[in-house]
Design a protein around this motif. Structure first.
Motif, short mmCIF file in Angstrom:
data_model
loop_
_atom_site.label_atom_id
_atom_site.label_comp_id
_atom_site.label_asym_id
_atom_site.label_seq_id
_atom_site.Cartn_x
_atom_site.Cartn_y
_atom_site.Cartn_z
N ARG A 1 0.83 -1.21 0.00
CA ARG A 1 0.00 0.00 0.00
C ARG A 1 0.87 1.26 0.00
O ARG A 1 0.58 2.23 -0.68
CB ARG A 1 -0.94 0.01 1.20
CG ARG A 1 -2.05 -1.03 1.07
CD ARG A 1 -3.09 -0.87 2.15
NE ARG A 1 -2.52 -1.02 3.46
CZ ARG A 1 -2.49 -0.07 4.39
NH1 ARG A 1 -3.02 1.10 4.14
NH2 ARG A 1 -1.94 -0.28 5.56
N ARG B 1 3.70 1.65 -1.23
CA ARG B 1 4.44 1.79 -2.48
C ARG B 1 3.90 2.92 -3.35
O ARG B 1 4.65 3.57 -4.08
CB ARG B 1 4.35 0.46 -3.22
CG ARG B 1 4.97 0.48 -4.57
CD ARG B 1 4.53 -0.65 -5.44
NE ARG B 1 5.33 -0.59 -6.63
CZ ARG B 1 5.91 -1.62 -7.20
NH1 ARG B 1 5.73 -2.82 -6.73
NH2 ARG B 1 6.65 -1.47 -8.27
N SER B 2 2.59 3.15 -3.28
CA SER B 2 1.98 4.20 -4.11
C SER B 2 2.61 5.56 -3.82
O SER B 2 2.59 6.45 -4.67
CB SER B 2 0.48 4.24 -3.90
OG SER B 2 0.20 4.39 -2.53
N THR C 1 1.32 -5.00 -8.05
CA THR C 1 2.04 -4.00 -7.26
C THR C 1 2.73 -4.58 -6.03
O THR C 1 3.48 -3.87 -5.36
CB THR C 1 1.08 -2.86 -6.82
OG1 THR C 1 -0.04 -3.46 -6.16
CG2 THR C 1 0.61 -2.04 -8.00
#
Ligand code: FMN
Ligand code: CDP
Ligand code: MG
Length: 235
Positions: free
Chosen positions: A149, A151-152, A205
């Motif tokens: 999460r 990473r965004s 992702t």
């Protein structure tokens, strides 16, 4: 608004109760609770406090045992998980502006990284824009749920743009590189690496790909399943 816990939805009112219970230590073991004092702490009636505890129990966020003058309450794994998600969000908001700290495990990928990294159209750009000729391949790290999460947040960092190109046969997509430091659990670090985010990829992702001038597995003695931290910064 609500957040999912198991099959039932837990609202932010219940989340506040969960936090209150954890502040009293209920994430470490049973604590004695009365609905009246819980209500006073939260500024709601005894009945409302009781209803929120019931909702948390229904959603399997707490387990409890009623006794004569109150109840013993303990947070379950689900309940602790919900609080951790909140915690990760606040960490992302307040900590380490301009850099990200991600965690995951080393994995073997599809064996395609080597092919792409060594293509001349990319190789030239890596040398020019990153200052090195990468080891042929990408080190794959499967991120933890929280890091997936987080990473965004990389989108708000400054990246190095690798541009799309083409040869006689096909077009190749662009990519963005971010300077990264990799740390193994024994505390050793590899400093001269980049996270690479290809515009076109077969991975979801949760999969992070890293390039570096050396074979990082050898440099840090990494095997599949080993945990690493990846510190990502602006270029
Ligand atoms: C520099 C670079 C460029 C890439 N360009 C493309 C591309 O043009 N089209 C595509 O389908 N995948 C592209 N990929 C992604 C690969 O198809 C694949 O998702 C991934 O890199 C596989 O890594 P793995 O073998 O380590 O699992 C690229 C990957 C890298 C590292
Ligand atoms: N800088 C790098 C790049 C790749 N590698 C490793 O080198 C091998 C080849 O990379 P690859 O991307 O073609 O293969 P997979 O990641 O698909 O397994 C893999 O074992 C990677 O983990 C590394 O240790 N250090
Ligand atoms: Mg790879």
């Amino acid at each position: 608004m609500s957040v999912d816990a198991g099959t039932l939805a837990v609202g932010f009112d219940e989340l506040a109760v969960l936090k209150r219970l954890a502040l009293d230590g209920a994430h470490r073991g049973e604590v004695k609770v009365s609905c009246r004092s819980l209500g006073e702490d939260l500024g709601v009636s005894t009945q409302t406090a009781s209803r929120r505890l019931q909702a948390l129990e229904d959603a399997e966020c707490i387990s409890r045992e009623k006794v004569g003058d109150g109840q013993f309450v303990e947070l379950t794994e689900t309940g602790i998980g919900l609080l951790k998600r909140e915690y990760e969000d606040y960490r992302a908001i307040f900590e380490q502006k301009g850099s990200l700290s991600l965690a995951g495990t080393i994995t073997t990928g599809m064996g395609e990284g080597r092919h792409y990294v060594t293509l001349p159209g990319y190789k030239v750009q890596f040398e020019e824009k990153l200052g090195y000729d990468p080891y042929p391949g990408t080190l794959n790290v499967t991120l933890s749920a929280a890091s997936k999460r987080e990473r965004s947040g990389m989108a708000s960092l400054e990246g190095v743009d690798i541009t799309a190109w083409e040869d006689e046969e096909r077009t190749y997509g662009g990519a963005t590189c971010y300077p990264a430091v990799i740390e193994s659990t024994d505390g050793h670090t590899f400093e001269r690496a980049h996270v690479i985010e290809p515009d076109r990829t077969h991975h979801d992702t949760a999969e992070l790909e890293i390039i570096a001038p050396e074979r990082v597995r050898d440099e840090l003695g990494l095997l599949d399943g080993d945990e690493v931290s990846v510190y990502v910064e602006s270029a």
